[in-house]
Design a protein around this motif. Structure first.
Motif, PDB file in Angstrom:
ATOM      1  N   ILE A 147      71.572 -35.432 -57.516  1.00  0.00           N
ATOM      2  CA  ILE A 147      72.804 -35.887 -58.163  1.00  0.00           C
ATOM      3  C   ILE A 147      72.624 -35.961 -59.680  1.00  0.00           C
ATOM      4  CG2 ILE A 147      74.358 -37.858 -58.472  1.00  0.00           C
ATOM      5  CD1 ILE A 147      73.995 -38.453 -55.479  1.00  0.00           C
ATOM      6  N   PHE A 148      71.534 -36.589 -60.113  1.00  0.00           N
ATOM      7  CA  PHE A 148      71.299 -36.755 -61.539  1.00  0.00           C
ATOM      8  C   PHE A 148      71.013 -35.429 -62.240  1.00  0.00           C
ATOM      9  CE2 PHE A 148      69.937 -41.531 -61.633  1.00  0.00           C
ATOM     10  CZ  PHE A 148      71.224 -41.863 -61.244  1.00  0.00           C
ATOM     11  N   MET A 149      70.165 -34.608 -61.629  1.00  0.00           N
ATOM     12  CA  MET A 149      69.789 -33.359 -62.289  1.00  0.00           C
ATOM     13  C   MET A 149      70.941 -32.363 -62.324  1.00  0.00           C
ATOM     14  SD  MET A 149      66.932 -34.197 -63.316  1.00  0.00           S
ATOM     15  CE  MET A 149      66.141 -35.758 -62.961  1.00  0.00           C
ATOM     16  N   ILE A 150      71.749 -32.350 -61.262  1.00  0.00           N
ATOM     17  CA  ILE A 150      72.936 -31.484 -61.270  1.00  0.00           C
ATOM     18  C   ILE A 150      73.884 -31.935 -62.378  1.00  0.00           C
ATOM     19  CG2 ILE A 150      75.060 -30.947 -60.005  1.00  0.00           C
ATOM     20  CD1 ILE A 150      73.375 -30.787 -57.466  1.00  0.00           C
ATOM     21  N   ALA A 151      74.039 -33.261 -62.528  1.00  0.00           N
ATOM     22  CA  ALA A 151      74.911 -33.783 -63.589  1.00  0.00           C
ATOM     23  C   ALA A 151      74.386 -33.414 -64.969  1.00  0.00           C
ATOM     24  CB  ALA A 151      75.024 -35.305 -63.461  1.00  0.00           C
ATOM     25  N   ILE A 152      73.071 -33.529 -65.163  1.00  0.00           N
ATOM     26  CA  ILE A 152      72.474 -33.217 -66.470  1.00  0.00           C
ATOM     27  C   ILE A 152      72.635 -31.741 -66.803  1.00  0.00           C
ATOM     28  CG2 ILE A 152      70.285 -33.049 -67.728  1.00  0.00           C
ATOM     29  CD1 ILE A 152      69.437 -35.621 -66.229  1.00  0.00           C
ATOM     30  N   ILE A 153      72.358 -30.881 -65.808  1.00  0.00           N
ATOM     31  CA  ILE A 153      72.466 -29.443 -66.050  1.00  0.00           C
ATOM     32  C   ILE A 153      73.930 -29.014 -66.194  1.00  0.00           C
ATOM     33  CG2 ILE A 153      72.141 -27.175 -64.967  1.00  0.00           C
ATOM     34  CD1 ILE A 153      69.466 -28.180 -63.930  1.00  0.00           C
ATOM     35  N   ALA A 154      74.805 -29.662 -65.417  1.00  0.00           N
ATOM     36  CA  ALA A 154      76.205 -29.247 -65.428  1.00  0.00           C
ATOM     37  C   ALA A 154      76.960 -29.748 -66.648  1.00  0.00           C
ATOM     38  CB  ALA A 154      76.893 -29.744 -64.155  1.00  0.00           C
ATOM     39  N   ILE A 155      76.808 -31.038 -66.983  1.00  0.00           N
ATOM     40  CA  ILE A 155      77.620 -31.619 -68.058  1.00  0.00           C
ATOM     41  C   ILE A 155      76.774 -32.370 -69.079  1.00  0.00           C
ATOM     42  CG2 ILE A 155      79.702 -31.793 -66.674  1.00  0.00           C
ATOM     43  CD1 ILE A 155      79.047 -34.706 -66.136  1.00  0.00           C
ATOM     44  N   GLY A 156      75.496 -32.025 -69.159  1.00  0.00           N
ATOM     45  CA  GLY A 156      74.598 -32.743 -70.056  1.00  0.00           C
ATOM     46  C   GLY A 156      74.768 -32.459 -71.532  1.00  0.00           C
ATOM     47  N   GLY A 157      75.444 -31.393 -71.890  1.00  0.00           N
ATOM     48  CA  GLY A 157      75.595 -31.071 -73.303  1.00  0.00           C
ATOM     49  C   GLY A 157      76.494 -29.874 -73.504  1.00  0.00           C
ATOM     50  N   PRO A 158      76.710 -29.463 -74.744  1.00  0.00           N
ATOM     51  CA  PRO A 158      77.606 -28.337 -75.035  1.00  0.00           C
ATOM     52  C   PRO A 158      77.188 -27.041 -74.363  1.00  0.00           C
ATOM     53  CG  PRO A 158      77.020 -29.538 -77.026  1.00  0.00           C
ATOM     54  CD  PRO A 158      76.133 -30.045 -75.946  1.00  0.00           C
ATOM     55  N   GLU A 159      75.871 -26.895 -74.107  1.00  0.00           N
ATOM     56  CA  GLU A 159      75.380 -25.649 -73.525  1.00  0.00           C
ATOM     57  C   GLU A 159      75.309 -25.713 -72.013  1.00  0.00           C
ATOM     58  OE1 GLU A 159      71.862 -28.335 -73.618  1.00  0.00           O
ATOM     59  OE2 GLU A 159      73.715 -28.013 -74.710  1.00  0.00           O
ATOM     60  N   SER A 160      75.819 -26.778 -71.405  1.00  0.00           N
ATOM     61  CA  SER A 160      75.695 -26.973 -69.964  1.00  0.00           C
ATOM     62  C   SER A 160      76.657 -26.099 -69.183  1.00  0.00           C
ATOM     63  CB  SER A 160      75.908 -28.450 -69.627  1.00  0.00           C
ATOM     64  OG  SER A 160      74.932 -29.237 -70.269  1.00  0.00           O
ATOM     65  N   ASN A 179      68.522 -39.735 -70.597  1.00  0.00           N
ATOM     66  CA  ASN A 179      67.180 -40.326 -70.514  1.00  0.00           C
ATOM     67  C   ASN A 179      67.099 -41.379 -69.411  1.00  0.00           C
ATOM     68  OD1 ASN A 179      66.560 -38.712 -72.670  1.00  0.00           O
ATOM     69  ND2 ASN A 179      66.441 -40.357 -74.171  1.00  0.00           N
ATOM     70  N   ILE A 180      68.130 -42.226 -69.325  1.00  0.00           N
ATOM     71  CA  ILE A 180      68.148 -43.271 -68.291  1.00  0.00           C
ATOM     72  C   ILE A 180      68.182 -42.650 -66.897  1.00  0.00           C
ATOM     73  CG2 ILE A 180      69.556 -45.116 -67.286  1.00  0.00           C
ATOM     74  CD1 ILE A 180      70.373 -45.862 -70.161  1.00  0.00           C
ATOM     75  N   MET A 181      68.974 -41.601 -66.717  1.00  0.00           N
ATOM     76  CA  MET A 181      69.069 -40.928 -65.421  1.00  0.00           C
ATOM     77  C   MET A 181      67.719 -40.334 -65.020  1.00  0.00           C
ATOM     78  SD  MET A 181      72.782 -39.090 -66.000  1.00  0.00           S
ATOM     79  CE  MET A 181      72.883 -38.238 -64.428  1.00  0.00           C
ATOM     80  N   ILE A 182      67.047 -39.695 -65.979  1.00  0.00           N
ATOM     81  CA  ILE A 182      65.741 -39.095 -65.695  1.00  0.00           C
ATOM     82  C   ILE A 182      64.721 -40.179 -65.349  1.00  0.00           C
ATOM     83  CG2 ILE A 182      63.787 -37.842 -66.708  1.00  0.00           C
ATOM     84  CD1 ILE A 182      65.827 -36.180 -68.289  1.00  0.00           C
ATOM     85  N   ILE A 183      64.744 -41.294 -66.073  1.00  0.00           N
ATOM     86  CA  ILE A 183      63.795 -42.383 -65.812  1.00  0.00           C
ATOM     87  C   ILE A 183      64.042 -43.008 -64.432  1.00  0.00           C
ATOM     88  CG2 ILE A 183      63.124 -44.725 -66.515  1.00  0.00           C
ATOM     89  CD1 ILE A 183      63.592 -43.776 -69.435  1.00  0.00           C
ATOM     90  N   ILE A 184      65.313 -43.228 -64.078  1.00  0.00           N
ATOM     91  CA  ILE A 184      65.635 -43.780 -62.753  1.00  0.00           C
ATOM     92  C   ILE A 184      65.168 -42.830 -61.652  1.00  0.00           C
ATOM     93  CG2 ILE A 184      67.522 -44.347 -61.175  1.00  0.00           C
ATOM     94  CD1 ILE A 184      69.066 -45.436 -63.579  1.00  0.00           C
ATOM     95  N   ALA A 185      65.427 -41.538 -61.837  1.00  0.00           N
ATOM     96  CA  ALA A 185      64.998 -40.547 -60.841  1.00  0.00           C
ATOM     97  C   ALA A 185      63.481 -40.539 -60.707  1.00  0.00           C
ATOM     98  CB  ALA A 185      65.506 -39.155 -61.230  1.00  0.00           C
ATOM     99  N   ALA A 186      62.774 -40.693 -61.839  1.00  0.00           N
ATOM    100  CA  ALA A 186      61.305 -40.720 -61.811  1.00  0.00           C
ATOM    101  C   ALA A 186      60.794 -41.951 -61.069  1.00  0.00           C
ATOM    102  CB  ALA A 186      60.752 -40.696 -63.235  1.00  0.00           C
ATOM    103  N   ILE A 187      61.419 -43.098 -61.323  1.00  0.00           N
ATOM    104  CA  ILE A 187      61.026 -44.330 -60.628  1.00  0.00           C
ATOM    105  C   ILE A 187      61.230 -44.178 -59.128  1.00  0.00           C
ATOM    106  CG2 ILE A 187      61.619 -46.765 -60.277  1.00  0.00           C
ATOM    107  CD1 ILE A 187      62.281 -46.890 -63.286  1.00  0.00           C
TER     108      ILE A 187
END
Length: 214
Positions: A147-160, A179-187
């Motif tokens: 969920i988090f990584m799809i969100a980051i890749i899909a809508i994480g920035g202008p180049e997404s 950053n918070i999403m990545i840290i939560i996923a890592a935990i």
């Protein structure tokens, strides 16, 4: 390492392997290089679609296996292997994307966790044992990761992936949110890793006791 034990273990592993859930796992593995190439070539929307399809196969293969009695020894290993390969591909791509950001060090933790799991799995196989099925925390961590990584890749920035698509064109995740999403996923990933530890040592202990009795 007993070659006979390994041979017998592999024989059992491929018993009744030809099932729909296993083919879904094979398909998910085959999609990894497709997604990677599309993303590297900046074909973000096709890459996003491939990732969604891969995530859906991960969602349905287990449900199909249980509902239609297609659970197999190979499937119990193939499904988490497909997950690990998919997650490592996504993480490597994100490391490249955030190479100039300190968050990349958190992303390296995902790779470290998967390498630990692979080494532990190989150790069990060398002793004629099989890695246990995914624990509930492992399933939760995998769901959160996708969920988090799809969100980051899909809508994480202008180049997404969805940056130029009407309804999503104005949505950009701030770096602090990413950053918070990545840290939560890592935990969650390491919580799932520790959930496997008791079962891992239990298998080794029972195998040692069995060997001593022979």
């Amino acid at each position: 390492m007993d070659n006979k034990i390994i041979k017998d273990n592999l024989g059992d592993l491929f018993e009744n392997w030809n099932t729909i859930p296993n083919w879904l796992s094979f398909f998910r593995i085959a999609m990894i290089p497709v997604f990677s190439v599309l993303f590297i070539k900046e074909m973000y929307i096709p890459a996003f679609v491939v990732m969604i399809v891969a995530a859906l196969t991960d969602l349905f293969d287990g449900k199909i296996a249980r509902k239609y009695n297609m659970v197999s020894n190979l499937g119990k290993i193939l499904d988490p292997v497909a997950d690990k390969l998919s997650q490592m591909a996504i993480v490597i791509i994100l490391i490249c994307k955030f190479w100039n950001d300190s968050i990349k060090y958190v992303l390296f933790l995902f790779i470290a966790k998967e390498l630990i799991m692979i080494i532990a799995g190989l150790l069990l196989l060398s002793k004629g044992l099989r890695p246990g099925a995914a624990e509930i925390w492992g399933k939760i961590a995998t769901t959160v990761f996708y969920i988090f990584m799809i969100a980051i890749i899909a809508i994480g920035g202008p180049e997404s992936a969805l940056a130029g698509v009407s309804a999503f064109s104005a949505i950009i995740l701030p770096q602090v949110v990413i950053n918070i999403m990545i840290i939560i996923a890592a935990i969650m990933t390491f919580v799932s890793l520790f959930s496997y530890v008791p079962g891992f040592f239990k298998q080794l202990r029972e195998n040692k006791e069995k060997t001593n009795k022979q």
